[in-house]
Motif scaffolding. Structure first.
Motif, short mmCIF file in Angstrom:
data_model
loop_
_atom_site.label_atom_id
_atom_site.label_comp_id
_atom_site.label_asym_id
_atom_site.label_seq_id
_atom_site.Cartn_x
_atom_site.Cartn_y
_atom_site.Cartn_z
N THR A 52 0.84 -1.20 0.00
CA THR A 52 0.00 0.00 0.00
C THR A 52 0.86 1.24 0.00
O THR A 52 0.60 2.21 -0.73
N ARG A 53 1.94 1.23 0.80
CA ARG A 53 2.84 2.38 0.83
C ARG A 53 3.53 2.58 -0.51
O ARG A 53 3.87 3.70 -0.90
N GLU A 54 3.73 1.49 -1.24
CA GLU A 54 4.36 1.57 -2.56
C GLU A 54 3.38 2.05 -3.63
O GLU A 54 3.78 2.32 -4.76
N GLY A 55 2.10 2.15 -3.28
CA GLY A 55 1.12 2.61 -4.24
C GLY A 55 0.55 1.51 -5.11
O GLY A 55 -0.13 1.79 -6.11
N LEU A 56 0.76 0.24 -4.73
CA LEU A 56 0.23 -0.88 -5.52
C LEU A 56 -1.16 -1.31 -5.06
O LEU A 56 -1.93 -1.86 -5.85
N LEU A 57 -1.45 -1.11 -3.79
CA LEU A 57 -2.74 -1.52 -3.22
C LEU A 57 -3.42 -0.33 -2.56
O LEU A 57 -2.78 0.65 -2.20
N GLU A 58 -4.74 -0.45 -2.39
CA GLU A 58 -5.48 0.55 -1.62
C GLU A 58 -6.64 -0.14 -0.91
O GLU A 58 -7.28 -1.05 -1.45
N GLY A 59 -6.87 0.27 0.34
CA GLY A 59 -7.98 -0.26 1.10
C GLY A 59 -9.26 0.48 0.79
O GLY A 59 -9.25 1.71 0.63
N ARG A 60 -10.35 -0.25 0.69
CA ARG A 60 -11.66 0.35 0.41
C ARG A 60 -12.65 -0.04 1.49
O ARG A 60 -13.74 -0.58 1.23
N GLY A 61 -12.26 0.21 2.72
CA GLY A 61 -13.15 -0.07 3.85
C GLY A 61 -13.53 -1.53 3.93
O GLY A 61 -12.69 -2.42 3.79
N ARG A 62 -14.81 -1.78 4.13
CA ARG A 62 -15.29 -3.15 4.28
C ARG A 62 -15.26 -3.93 2.96
O ARG A 62 -15.43 -5.15 2.97
N SER A 63 -15.06 -3.22 1.84
CA SER A 63 -15.01 -3.92 0.55
C SER A 63 -13.74 -4.71 0.37
O SER A 63 -13.68 -5.62 -0.47
N GLY A 64 -12.70 -4.36 1.15
CA GLY A 64 -11.45 -5.11 1.07
C GLY A 64 -10.30 -4.29 0.53
O GLY A 64 -10.35 -3.06 0.50
N VAL A 65 -9.25 -4.99 0.11
CA VAL A 65 -8.05 -4.36 -0.44
C VAL A 65 -8.01 -4.62 -1.93
O VAL A 65 -8.20 -5.76 -2.38
N PHE A 66 -7.76 -3.57 -2.72
CA PHE A 66 -7.82 -3.67 -4.17
C PHE A 66 -6.49 -3.25 -4.80
O PHE A 66 -5.72 -2.47 -4.23
N GLU A 89 -0.33 18.91 2.29
CA GLU A 89 -0.99 19.99 1.56
C GLU A 89 -0.76 19.89 0.06
O GLU A 89 -1.62 20.27 -0.75
N GLU A 90 0.40 19.34 -0.34
CA GLU A 90 0.65 19.12 -1.77
C GLU A 90 -0.25 18.03 -2.31
O GLU A 90 -0.82 18.16 -3.41
N ALA A 91 -0.39 16.93 -1.56
CA ALA A 91 -1.26 15.84 -1.99
C ALA A 91 -2.70 16.32 -2.12
O ALA A 91 -3.40 15.96 -3.08
N ASP A 92 -3.16 17.15 -1.20
CA ASP A 92 -4.53 17.68 -1.27
C ASP A 92 -4.70 18.56 -2.50
O ASP A 92 -5.68 18.43 -3.24
N ALA A 93 -3.75 19.46 -2.74
CA ALA A 93 -3.86 20.38 -3.86
C ALA A 93 -3.81 19.65 -5.20
O ALA A 93 -4.50 20.05 -6.15
N LEU A 94 -3.03 18.57 -5.27
CA LEU A 94 -2.90 17.81 -6.52
C LEU A 94 -3.93 16.70 -6.64
O LEU A 94 -3.86 15.89 -7.57
N LEU A 95 -4.87 16.64 -5.71
CA LEU A 95 -5.94 15.64 -5.71
C LEU A 95 -5.38 14.22 -5.67
O LEU A 95 -5.92 13.30 -6.29
N MET A 96 -4.30 14.04 -4.93
CA MET A 96 -3.68 12.73 -4.78
C MET A 96 -4.25 12.08 -3.52
O MET A 96 -3.70 12.19 -2.43
N ALA A 97 -5.37 11.39 -3.69
CA ALA A 97 -6.06 10.82 -2.54
C ALA A 97 -5.33 9.61 -1.96
O ALA A 97 -5.51 9.27 -0.80
N SER A 98 -4.52 8.94 -2.77
CA SER A 98 -3.89 7.69 -2.35
C SER A 98 -2.55 7.95 -1.68
O SER A 98 -1.85 8.91 -1.99
N THR A 99 -2.19 7.07 -0.76
CA THR A 99 -0.86 7.09 -0.17
C THR A 99 0.09 6.26 -1.03
O THR A 99 -0.33 5.45 -1.84
N GLY A 100 1.35 6.49 -0.86
CA GLY A 100 2.35 5.66 -1.54
C GLY A 100 2.73 6.15 -2.92
O GLY A 100 3.54 5.51 -3.59
N VAL A 101 2.18 7.27 -3.39
CA VAL A 101 2.51 7.79 -4.71
C VAL A 101 3.39 9.02 -4.56
O VAL A 101 3.02 9.97 -3.88
N PRO A 102 4.56 9.03 -5.19
CA PRO A 102 5.44 10.20 -5.08
C PRO A 102 5.02 11.31 -6.04
O PRO A 102 4.17 11.12 -6.91
N ILE A 103 5.64 12.45 -5.87
CA ILE A 103 5.49 13.52 -6.85
C ILE A 103 6.78 13.65 -7.64
O ILE A 103 7.86 13.34 -7.15
#
Length: 283
Positions: A52-66, A202-216
């Motif tokens: 997830t930190r690497e940006g390969l996975l993301e959690g979607r609550g009770r739906s699981g990990v995608f 604040e950079e992630a918010d401004a760039l609409l980067m909702a996911s963790t693990g993605v660099p700029i």
């Protein structure tokens, strides 16, 4: 030796990047992966957290990990780093000719402030880290694709502000570069240095980067002005440009230097042979 969770993450990473686990599909339940590898759920959770930190996975609550659409699996928008010009002034590459300013929440298109210069910017401008400089901050993007955007902070040399104090307010048609070239009566030149880092919140918010693990991607553009009587050009401005690495790549031509000018001389040494004089094979 790698920890067990790192080994599991490596195997899962290969399945993701090879397409065995396609983007937007649910990952196996942790208990099933734990049973496959004969480990605890906690070990698998650590592997999932790493991916997830690497940006390969993301959690979607009770739906699981995608599985996420990772930059290695999609074709990114290639930003060709070259200076071009149209009726509006200079712009950097054909991909952004139609981009326009994105106003801040207070309606401002450009925020002009005085701020302490970061270490790398200060070094390029030849001042002490933390010295107060004028900085023009703005955000621009694609009107048809809200997620296609970038942040740009222009740190202006103090000597330029002394000569052109109006840069602290409006820059007029063509912008700051036009005003400097009109004042100097000669052309500016540029060099860029591209790197990557994780975004500040604040950079992630401004760039609409909702996911963790993605660099700029960070393109630091240095603007130079050659002047009569000076051997080296002076640095006018350092522009700190940031964009999401999940959306953009940087493209540039690869030129031949003088040593590689065509026609080339035939090679005379074996690339795989040990360099002469390194002692290998000598008794």
């Amino acid at each position: 030796m790698a920890a067990r969770y790192e080994e599991i993450a490596r195997d899962l990473r290969e399945r993701i990047t090879s397409g065995s686990y396609a983007p937007d599909t649910a990952m196996p339940r942790m208990r099933d992966v734990a049973a496959e590898y004969g480990v605890s759920d906690i070990t698998v959770r650590k592997a999932y957290e790493l991916l997830t930190r690497e940006g390969l996975l993301e959690g979607r609550g009770r739906s699981g990990v995608f599985v996420k659409a990772h930059p290695d699996q999609v074709r990114l928008v290639v930003r060709n780093r070259q200076i071009e010009r149209d009726e509006l002034g200079y712009y950097s590459g054909p991909e952004v000719q139609h981009w326009r300013p994105i106003p801040y929440p207070d309606g401002e298109n450009t925020r002009v402030t005085t701020a302490p210069a970061p270490a790398d910017v200060a070094e390029l401008l030849g001042v002490e880290t933390g010295e107060l400089l004028t900085v023009r901050r703005r955000m621009v993007g694609d009107p048809s694709r809200p997620e296609y955007r970038q942040l740009a902070d222009s740190w202006i040399a103090a000597w330029v502000m002394e000569e052109l104090p109006t840069l602290a307010s409006g820059t007029g048609l063509g912008g700051m570069y036009d005003r400097i070239e009109e004042w100097a009566g000669r052309a500016l030149t540029w060099r860029e240095e591209v790197s990557a880092r994780m975004p500040a919140p604040e950079e992630a918010d401004a760039l609409l980067m909702a996911s963790t693990g993605v660099p700029i991607l960070r393109a630091v553009r240095i603007t130079f002005l050659s002047e009569r009587g000076r051997k080296e050009p002076r640095v006018v401005e350092v522009q700190d440009i940031r964009m999401s690495a999940a959306l953009f790549a940087v493209g540039y031509p690869v030129s031949r230097s003088g040593s590689a000018k065509w026609p080339v001389a035939s090679a005379t040494q074996d690339y795989y042979a040990p360099p002469a004089g390194n002692g290998v094979g000598n008794s």
